[in-house]
Enzyme design. Sequence first.
Site, mmCIF file in Angstrom:
data_model
loop_
_atom_site.group_PDB
_atom_site.id
_atom_site.type_symbol
_atom_site.label_atom_id
_atom_site.label_comp_id
_atom_site.label_asym_id
_atom_site.label_seq_id
_atom_site.Cartn_x
_atom_site.Cartn_y
_atom_site.Cartn_z
ATOM 1 C CG PHE A 129 -11.832 8.870 32.551
ATOM 2 C CD1 PHE A 129 -11.627 7.404 31.779
ATOM 3 C CD2 PHE A 129 -11.366 9.757 31.760
ATOM 4 C CE1 PHE A 129 -11.442 7.285 30.702
ATOM 5 C CE2 PHE A 129 -10.825 9.556 30.532
ATOM 6 C CZ PHE A 129 -10.716 8.530 30.034
ATOM 7 C CG ASP A 198 -16.766 13.789 33.978
ATOM 8 O OD1 ASP A 198 -17.655 13.829 33.194
ATOM 9 O OD2 ASP A 198 -15.377 13.452 33.848
ATOM 10 C CE1 TYR A 223 -15.152 10.594 23.665
ATOM 11 C CE2 TYR A 223 -14.701 12.949 23.207
ATOM 12 C CZ TYR A 223 -14.247 11.697 23.888
ATOM 13 O OH TYR A 223 -13.390 11.506 24.801
ATOM 14 C CE LYS A 224 -16.945 9.283 27.171
ATOM 15 N NZ LYS A 224 -16.059 8.070 26.811
ATOM 16 N NE ARG A 390 -16.689 1.064 28.548
ATOM 17 C CZ ARG A 390 -16.383 2.015 28.428
ATOM 18 N NH1 ARG A 390 -16.115 3.011 29.589
ATOM 19 N NH2 ARG A 390 -16.040 2.635 26.991
#
Lengths: 431, 431
Positions: A129, A198, A223-224, A390
């Site tokens: 990312f 991560d 928040y995922k 995705r």
Amino acid sequence: MTPTRQDCSVLDAADPLAPLRGEFALPESTVYLDGNSLGVLPKATAARIAQVVQHEWGKGLIRSWNSAGWITLAARLGDKIAWLIGAGAGEVVVADSTSVNLYKVLKAAVTLGEPNPKRRFIVSERSNFPTDLYIADSVAREHGLTLKLVDADELATQLDDEVAIVLLTHVNYRTGRLLDMAAITAAAHAVGALVVWDLAHSAGAVPVDLKLANADFAVGCGYKYLNGGPGAPAFVWAHPRHTERMDHEQLRQPLSGWLGHRAPFEFTADYRPALGIQRFVCGTPPVLSMAALECGLDVFMQAERHGGMPALRRKSIALAALFIELVETRCVGHGLTLVTPREPALRGSQVSFAHANGFAAMQALIARGVIGDFRAGTADDTNQSSDLLRFGFTPLYTRFVDVWDAADHLHAVLETGEWREARFSQRAAVT
Amino acid sequence: MTPTRQDCSVLDAADPLAPLRGEFALPESTVYLDGNSLGVLPKATAARIAQVVQHEWGKGLIRSWNSAGWITLAARLGDKIAWLIGAGAGEVVVADSTSVNLYKVLKAAVTLGEPNPKRRFIVSERSNFPTDLYIADSVAREHGLTLKLVDADELATQLDDEVAIVLLTHVNYRTGRLLDMAAITAAAHAVGALVVWDLAHSAGAVPVDLKLANADFAVGCGYKYLNGGPGAPAFVWAHPRHTERMDHEQLRQPLSGWLGHRAPFEFTADYRPALGIQRFVCGTPPVLSMAALECGLDVFMQAERHGGMPALRRKSIALAALFIELVETRCVGHGLTLVTPREPALRGSQVSFAHANGFAAMQALIARGVIGDFRAGTADDTNQSSDLLRFGFTPLYTRFVDVWDAADHLHAVLETGEWREARFSQRAAVT
């Protein structure tokens, strides 16, 4: 025989995790497969936030730092994450954003122990990312190191005694590929490097065991898959061998805010890092966002009574396998290419397909109430040449029939060619 | 003649800002004089947060980054702060905590322009808020500089061409002393130093004009006088001469998260800072906490129709002057010493009295429903030798009768000696 929707209903009826769907406020007639970008709202959250706002803040005011336990939120929420990632109680805190926490742990790692000029690289994955790469590059520049990007498959051959730190995201945000945390950590340690993981796309999505893997540091996102709400604070972990060193002052991170101080309310002019992981806390926590995250974490405590992470992982694998099978069977000839590893052990909880018109196809799908997301192919991306559709699978609330419906709509979008409509090709500011 | 409570009622009746009190959900029978630590709850906040949670997050889900404008929160809230601190539209963003933002601006300042080994000091005030000193010390160490602490009165004589950066808090958190921003900035610039202002205790409390003072950088807090809620995100400003340089890449801060990137959704591997102040944004914002802060800021937009910051300042000065007069008149002989400057132009919006048994006295006062706070005297503190009773005056909602009642209760606490009761001397974890 391709599974029918009825087959999927049967799977749902037998799903031990099915009751957990009732814990979420899911919008009607939406199939939400974007929990890997923003998790859905737990039903308990609205009432809890109203209580924090109206009672704890409105009536308790400043007293609530003690009486409502705000001052211990960082540690309390950390403990509620710890068991999901193979960390011990007291080893995790929730604070700031993933990016800020990544900076802290990289700075702590780079200054840990004796400087060794030979170790001049921070190694990461080319398709990591971007924010991780930006932060790693910042830290590398500040310390005269170089950020070296390699393909995931090259990792084994690129680690040597010139590597100071290996920074990797456990599950790739584009492809969903899951790295072998234990093997890579061991390989990095074998050459004397430290390893930072991560967990943005793995905490709450796949079993993680940081201690078993003997990792050094980890950060992750609230928040995922943890369903903490938009921009929920992030978490940070360090192995106790680093935080509990006898010369514990050695483990320093430069965001030395007052709540990471050993005795913050003494207001001394000199900074003394708190014991343990608390030294990775910096400023005052955003209490409302922290409270929402706690509600997301509490659903996982309930999930523990329905089989916990092993059950979640089994269902996640089954959901993704079903989606792959349905799409590959029904959408033949429409130019979709699976970029997620086919082998369940090598993927997280998402499935990505490359498609030359991925953006418009996803917009058309969203218009039909199936929400996945789109990630553009990037110039630097050597792994795949086109745009990605995705789909994230969150076993806490996604049903097998949702997967069937999503594949059905994707088939319809491609079969009808409705994605060619002009309205689906207009890009908003954020995609 | 000491003012009576009736005199205070008359002042309230004539107060042009009086209607604004109705915008806040104040607990009954409480006099809240701690808005300089945690501001009170605006009435609009609960409904707004419920809307964000249930509608924007719950129903809009990932789409709300665009449809609900989450992605522009940092800039939108920044603009709602800008006019309170003498900054222009587009010059302020809201992000992270004050401590984290301070780190960013100090790192940006220290690397700005040509390195000059002669400039080896970051200068700050000895009694500055500790977190500022911790962060400044971190940055100093990282760049081979030394943090030099001086008394506020020595500033003029301690600035020379060895100073790289002057970091000051506009209003001191203990004494309430207000520094002369324009004069100090000019003095620092005269020796070639950059100036960073922490507005934690001044934004929304006293008129601030960063552009008029020609300051370089500023940070500030969302949860004190701005009433943004516990741990509300903070703000950051840089003078446009720094953010709009032709060689704009020069202004770098190392927390290079994706939302500070020029084109975050291109997901490129290399970091290019956004134009303007946006480069000081790092990770994804905590939306719930941001939304609460916006409600706090919107009250100031309403205050603008009742006279704005000049009216707020006039009332703040009057409230504080009244409190000083009442306490000094009525509490003679009880060992209270005013440590806040008596001259209105030299103080912010708080009044502090030193008292040898300050902790117990404040606890007894809180038990009577008058909430101020306590700050312990510190070993490093050369300005005063004892503990402080601290009272913040927030002209948006504090009435003159509240000030009278607070002084009356303080008098009673001291006169009766009730602060000697054992229950008032037990310290909780947080004070």
